[in-house]
Design a protein around this motif. Structure first.
Motif, short mmCIF file in Angstrom:
data_model
loop_
_atom_site.label_atom_id
_atom_site.label_comp_id
_atom_site.label_asym_id
_atom_site.label_seq_id
_atom_site.Cartn_x
_atom_site.Cartn_y
_atom_site.Cartn_z
N ASN A 53 0.83 -1.20 0.00
CA ASN A 53 0.00 0.00 0.00
C ASN A 53 0.87 1.26 0.00
N GLY A 54 1.99 1.21 0.74
CA GLY A 54 2.92 2.34 0.74
C GLY A 54 3.56 2.55 -0.63
N VAL A 55 3.85 1.45 -1.34
CA VAL A 55 4.40 1.56 -2.69
C VAL A 55 3.39 2.25 -3.61
N GLY A 56 2.14 1.84 -3.50
CA GLY A 56 1.10 2.46 -4.33
C GLY A 56 0.93 3.94 -4.05
N LYS A 57 0.92 4.32 -2.77
CA LYS A 57 0.77 5.73 -2.43
C LYS A 57 1.98 6.55 -2.86
N THR A 58 3.18 5.96 -2.76
CA THR A 58 4.39 6.64 -3.20
C THR A 58 4.34 6.90 -4.70
N LEU A 59 3.94 5.89 -5.46
CA LEU A 59 3.82 6.07 -6.92
C LEU A 59 2.75 7.10 -7.25
N GLU A 60 1.65 7.08 -6.52
CA GLU A 60 0.58 8.05 -6.76
C GLU A 60 1.07 9.47 -6.51
N LEU A 61 1.79 9.66 -5.42
CA LEU A 61 2.34 10.98 -5.12
C LEU A 61 3.34 11.42 -6.20
N THR A 62 4.18 10.49 -6.63
CA THR A 62 5.20 10.81 -7.63
C THR A 62 4.56 11.22 -8.95
N VAL A 63 3.59 10.44 -9.41
CA VAL A 63 2.97 10.72 -10.72
C VAL A 63 2.22 12.05 -10.70
N ILE A 64 1.38 12.26 -9.67
CA ILE A 64 0.60 13.50 -9.60
C ILE A 64 1.52 14.71 -9.48
N SER A 65 2.53 14.61 -8.62
CA SER A 65 3.44 15.74 -8.42
C SER A 65 4.21 16.07 -9.70
N MET A 66 4.68 15.04 -10.41
CA MET A 66 5.46 15.28 -11.62
C MET A 66 4.59 15.84 -12.75
N VAL A 67 3.37 15.34 -12.90
CA VAL A 67 2.48 15.85 -13.95
C VAL A 67 2.20 17.34 -13.73
N VAL A 68 1.84 17.68 -12.49
CA VAL A 68 1.57 19.08 -12.16
C VAL A 68 2.84 19.93 -12.33
N ALA A 69 3.97 19.39 -11.89
CA ALA A 69 5.23 20.14 -11.99
C ALA A 69 5.63 20.38 -13.44
N ILE A 70 5.44 19.38 -14.30
CA ILE A 70 5.80 19.54 -15.71
C ILE A 70 4.93 20.61 -16.37
N ILE A 71 3.63 20.59 -16.09
CA ILE A 71 2.73 21.60 -16.66
C ILE A 71 3.14 22.99 -16.19
N LEU A 72 3.37 23.13 -14.88
CA LEU A 72 3.78 24.43 -14.34
C LEU A 72 5.13 24.87 -14.90
N SER A 73 6.05 23.93 -15.05
CA SER A 73 7.39 24.28 -15.52
C SER A 73 7.35 24.83 -16.95
N VAL A 74 6.52 24.24 -17.80
CA VAL A 74 6.40 24.74 -19.17
C VAL A 74 5.83 26.16 -19.16
N ILE A 75 4.81 26.38 -18.32
CA ILE A 75 4.22 27.72 -18.22
C ILE A 75 5.24 28.73 -17.70
N LEU A 76 5.99 28.35 -16.68
CA LEU A 76 7.00 29.25 -16.11
C LEU A 76 8.11 29.54 -17.11
N ALA A 77 8.54 28.52 -17.86
CA ALA A 77 9.60 28.72 -18.84
C ALA A 77 9.16 29.67 -19.95
N ILE A 78 7.91 29.51 -20.39
CA ILE A 78 7.39 30.41 -21.42
C ILE A 78 7.24 31.83 -20.87
N MET A 79 6.82 31.94 -19.59
CA MET A 79 6.73 33.26 -18.96
C MET A 79 8.10 33.93 -18.87
N ARG A 80 9.16 33.13 -18.61
CA ARG A 80 10.51 33.71 -18.52
C ARG A 80 10.95 34.28 -19.86
N LYS A 81 10.42 33.75 -20.96
CA LYS A 81 10.79 34.21 -22.29
C LYS A 81 9.79 35.22 -22.84
#
Length: 331
Positions: free
Chosen positions: A67-95
């Motif tokens: 169950n801990g493995v599942g929750k860890t993967l869930e946290l990783t996937v959600i965090s990375m998806v949100v982070a990637i979307i935000l990072s693209v927006i931030l990078a475009i804003m920087r330019k």
């Protein structure tokens, strides 16, 4: 008359020289030493009774651990998806040509890169204390049309992935910006000459080429995110893999075997991620990587003869690499 031999391509090579391979004593000695040290390490891990391998195998597939493995993967996937979307927006804003957008992006990156992720997670855990209610209304007044308790929205799980995602977005945005700036400006100018707008240029021209540079460091950041989930105890969030193994270890008074259980699962997940990263790199590297151009790259009949060969070059050089470089994508 000189003796002739026939090579792999059927060409007659006069007075062909059979060179002896160079003896490389240093690498052989180094390999023996490294193999000996590795064997000693494996022997120590297997025979050390304090590691308690029977307990490791017993709890490796424990229900709470899985169950801990599942929750860890869930946290990783959600965090990375949100982070990637935000990072693209931030990078475009920087330019962006807008100084406000550039300033906001710079401040976000400066703040979240400049403070420890553990500290940020502690603040997100205290979010309901800092801001008891989340409401919508008229700014700078007490008029509210809708409100809700913060503890209902920002639960421990939500606080965990929000804190991880915002911190990761600051790092990924610099990776994305580096990838975008690595694409030659002539690509943008050519696309503008074809009448493409900025959004279409970014989606069809720049991002596909930048991904070749963005993928490798993003893979490293994803693996780092997997391991950073062990810090969500600061929220506190108590269902991840690290906390699950620690809870069992505290009950059994056997911390070392349960730490090994966590290590095995982290290594397994990391290995799978590395395979996926390699496949993504291969996909986005199409057209960029050098390819064998001799008999290894093409089988007869050759059209044109001896692909990739230059004038005066040996025609039987099967290890010759195609030196052509892919410099753009079609819109």
């Amino acid at each position: 008359m000189a003796k002739k031999e026939v090579d792999g391509e059927g060409l007659n090579i006069p007075n062909r020289i059979k060179a002896r391979p160079v003896r490389r004593t240093g690498p052989i000695v180094a390999a023996v030493i490294v193999a000996l040290l590795a064997a000693m390490l494996i022997q120590g891990l297997v025979t050390n009774e304090r590691l308690d391998w029977p307990t490791v195998w017993k709890y490796l597939f424990n229900e709470n651990v899985l169950n801990g493995v599942g929750k860890t993967l869930e946290l990783t996937v959600i965090s990375m998806v949100v982070a990637i979307i935000l990072s693209v927006i931030l990078a475009i804003m920087r330019k962006s040509i807008n100084p406000v957008l550039r300033g906001v992006s710079w401040f976000f990156i400066w703040f979240f890169r400049g403070t420890p992720v553990y500290t940020q997670l502690v603040f997100w855990g205290l979010f309901s204390v800092l801001i008891p209610k989340i409401s919508l209304g008229i700014p700078f007044t007490d008029v509210a049309f809708w409100s809700i308790d913060s503890s209902v929205v920002v639960t421990a799980f939500n606080a965990a992935w929000i804190g991880l995602a915002l911190n990761e977005a600051a790092y990924l945005s610099e990776i994305v910006r580096a990838g975008l700036e690595a694409v030659d400006t002539g690509q943008t100018e050519a696309a503008e000459a074809l009448g493409m707008n900025r959004t279409l240029i970014m989606r069809r021209i720049i991002l596909p080429q930048a991904m070749r540079i963005i993928i490798p460091p993003t893979g490293n950041e994803t693996i780092g995110m997997l391991k950073s989930t062990s810090l969500v105890l600061a929220v506190p969030y108590t269902l991840d893999l690290q906390f699950a193994t620690n809870a069992i270890a505290n009950r059994l008074y056997k911390p070392i075997p349960l730490l090994l259980v966590a290590c095995i699962w982290y290594l397994f997940i990391t290995s799978v991620m590395m395979i996926l990263q390699a496949q993504l790199e291969k996909h986005f590297g199409k057209g960029f990587n050098a390819r064998p151009a001799g008999t290894k790259g093409k089988q007869p009949p050759y059209d044109p003869p001896y692909p990739g060969k230059s004038d005066g070059e040996q025609k039987d050089n099967v290890n010759k690499l195609n030196e052509a470089t892919f410099t753009g994508l079609n819109a």
